[in-house]
Design an enzyme around this catalytic site. Structure first.
Site, PDB file in Angstrom:
ATOM      1  N   TYR A  79      -4.764  10.191  -6.781  1.00 10.49           N
ATOM      2  CA  TYR A  79      -4.633   8.890  -7.456  1.00 10.49           C
ATOM      3  C   TYR A  79      -4.731   9.049  -8.979  1.00 10.49           C
ATOM      4  O   TYR A  79      -3.930   8.487  -9.729  1.00 10.49           O
ATOM      5  CB  TYR A  79      -5.745   7.981  -6.922  1.00 10.49           C
ATOM      6  CG  TYR A  79      -5.950   6.667  -7.621  1.00 10.49           C
ATOM      7  CD1 TYR A  79      -5.070   5.601  -7.437  1.00 10.49           C
ATOM      8  CD2 TYR A  79      -7.073   6.464  -8.434  1.00 10.49           C
ATOM      9  CE1 TYR A  79      -5.300   4.381  -8.050  1.00 10.49           C
ATOM     10  CE2 TYR A  79      -7.310   5.249  -9.046  1.00 10.49           C
ATOM     11  CZ  TYR A  79      -6.421   4.208  -8.854  1.00 10.49           C
ATOM     12  OH  TYR A  79      -6.652   2.995  -9.464  1.00 10.49           O
ATOM     13  N   LYS A 129      -1.846   8.245 -11.670  1.00  8.14           N
ATOM     14  CA  LYS A 129      -2.024   7.276 -12.766  1.00  8.14           C
ATOM     15  C   LYS A 129      -1.681   7.918 -14.103  1.00  8.14           C
ATOM     16  O   LYS A 129      -0.959   7.327 -14.913  1.00  8.14           O
ATOM     17  CB  LYS A 129      -3.470   6.743 -12.784  1.00  8.14           C
ATOM     18  CG  LYS A 129      -3.782   5.739 -11.672  1.00  8.14           C
ATOM     19  CD  LYS A 129      -3.048   4.434 -11.907  1.00  8.14           C
ATOM     20  CE  LYS A 129      -3.332   3.392 -10.841  1.00  8.14           C
ATOM     21  NZ  LYS A 129      -2.438   2.227 -10.931  1.00  8.14           N
TER      22      LYS A 129
HETATM   23  C1  AKB Z   1     -10.845   3.226  -7.414  1.00  4.47           C
HETATM   24  O1  AKB Z   1     -12.061   3.342  -7.185  1.00  4.47           O
HETATM   25  O2  AKB Z   1      -9.985   3.956  -6.919  1.00  4.47           O
HETATM   26  C2  AKB Z   1     -10.423   2.170  -8.395  1.00  4.47           C
HETATM   27  C3  AKB Z   1     -10.342   2.727  -9.775  1.00  4.47           C
HETATM   28  C4  AKB Z   1     -11.575   3.019 -10.535  1.00  4.47           C
HETATM   29  O3  AKB Z   1      -9.268   2.940 -10.265  1.00  4.47           O
HETATM   30  N1  AKB Z   1     -11.320   1.075  -8.357  1.00  4.47           N
END
Ligand code: AKB
Length: 340
Positions: free
Chosen positions: A155, A159
């Site tokens: 993730y 991003k």
């Molecule tokens: C997550 O925990 O994945 C999200 C973030 C901090 O981007 N809340």
């Protein structure tokens, strides 16, 4: 036939989407259309002009939107969050990266068709950072946008890469500058901390321990926190998150020196959150049961963010500090929600 001018929100049924749709409906200044894989809750659905149920990976649905609507703002909220993405990294990559590129292409085409740049709002995350260990994290403290950007999760990588893609669409397209291919994407991104909402319960994130703790005890349920008591990351109350998105979207382009801005509000440890929640709900049971993998994720996230650039360039000013977020927003709203 004229197309109708609207704001498009992807992932509209998620946590930020709820807050954003409600806030835009209060304003009454924008017509909103949404795209989400699941139908919106009826209370939210009635606030939008048109709801598309489908995937951001489906370019046919994006073409349909292009043919029917003149989109001048995109709030691209759809994403698989950090914990969930570790279970299905390839799906995360499809949704988080390919989905975002589909939306950037969509915005470019929209801009070409109506002749104005499309403001493209992209919520990035503190997951874009990667501190090597807890000692460094505590020593470093507040991080600026350009330091420690070595994400450790799928993730976080998604991003950070999409921040770069947004910058590419905003700048590189311009450099190519064939008249027919001028840059039409006005990309603006916020690196959000953990967001805490009083009206929705998060799922699939790693900062979720904070909202989960409050929502669980407010329902009289015990809660086992999945990170250590000393874990510290930045957080923000959802109304400030929504306000930040709208404020950056409305900022004069000439004031913006960055495409990506840190924003933060408060950064309590997990145990400081626990204490406040126990004071509000005496007799509740909040224990610790550390999940090593999730702990590893938050240990790599910064303890705090330096949001000087956001405050200077477009007047970011969160209204909720730690005390106010809990005493005036989270505790009373969540209490009312479950008393009903
Ligand atoms: C997550 O925990 O994945 C999200 C973030 C901090 O981007 N809340």
């Amino acid at each position: 036939m004229l197309r109708k001018p609207v704001v498009l929100i992807t992932g509209a049924g998620g946590e930020i989407g709820h807050g954003l749709i409600t806030r835009l409906a209060e304003d009454g200044t924008h017509s909103v259309i949404t795209l989400d894989v699941r139908p919106l809750e009826p209370g939210i659905a009635r606030l939008v002009q048109r709801e598309f149920v489908g995937s951001i990976l489906d370019t046919d649905v994006l073409e349909r939107i292009l043919s029917e609507y003149e989109v001048d703002h995109v709030f691209h909220l759809a994403a698989l969050l950090s914990t969930r993405s570790e279970f299905t990294p390839m799906t995360a990559h499809h949704v988080n990266v390919e989905g975002t590129i589909n939306l950037l292409e969509f915005a470019q085409k929209q801009g070409e068709s109506h002749g104005r740049p499309v403001v493209f709002m992209y919520p990035s995350s503190i997951a874009a950072y990667g501190l090597p260990d807890v000692e460094s994290k505590m020593r470093v403290g507040r991080v600026t946008e350009n330091e420690w950007t070595k994400p450790t999760t799928m993730y976080g990588c998604n991003k950070l890469y999409c921040e770069h893609m947004g910058r590419y669409y905003a700048k590189r397209y311009k450099q190519l500058a064939a008249e027919t291919l001028s840059g039409k994407v006005d990309f603006r991104s916020l690196r959000f901390p953990g967001l805490i909402s009083a009206v929705t319960i998060p799922s699939g994130g790693t900062s979720d321990y904070a909202p989960e703790m409050i929502h669980a005890v407010a329902q009289g349920k015990p809660y086992a926190c999945f990170v250590r008591p000393d874990t510290r990351i930045p957080f923000m109350a959802m109304p400030d998150g929504v306000e930040a998105l709208l404020k950056l979207a409305a900022a004069p382009k000439g004031n913006l020196n960055h495409t990506v801005y840190n924003v933060g509000a408060f950064n309590p440890s997990a145990d400081e959150i626990r204490q406040v929640v126990l004071e509000a709900f005496p007799g509740s049971e909040i224990t610790y049961s550390v999940d090593v993998k999730r702990q590893g994720i938050v240990d790599a996230w910064p303890a705090d963010v330096d949001d000087t650039a956001a405050r200077r360039d477009w007047g970011f000013a969160p209204q909720y500090d730690f005390k106010r977020a809990f005493s005036e927003y989270l505790i009373p709203t969540i209490r009312r929600r479950y008393q009903k």
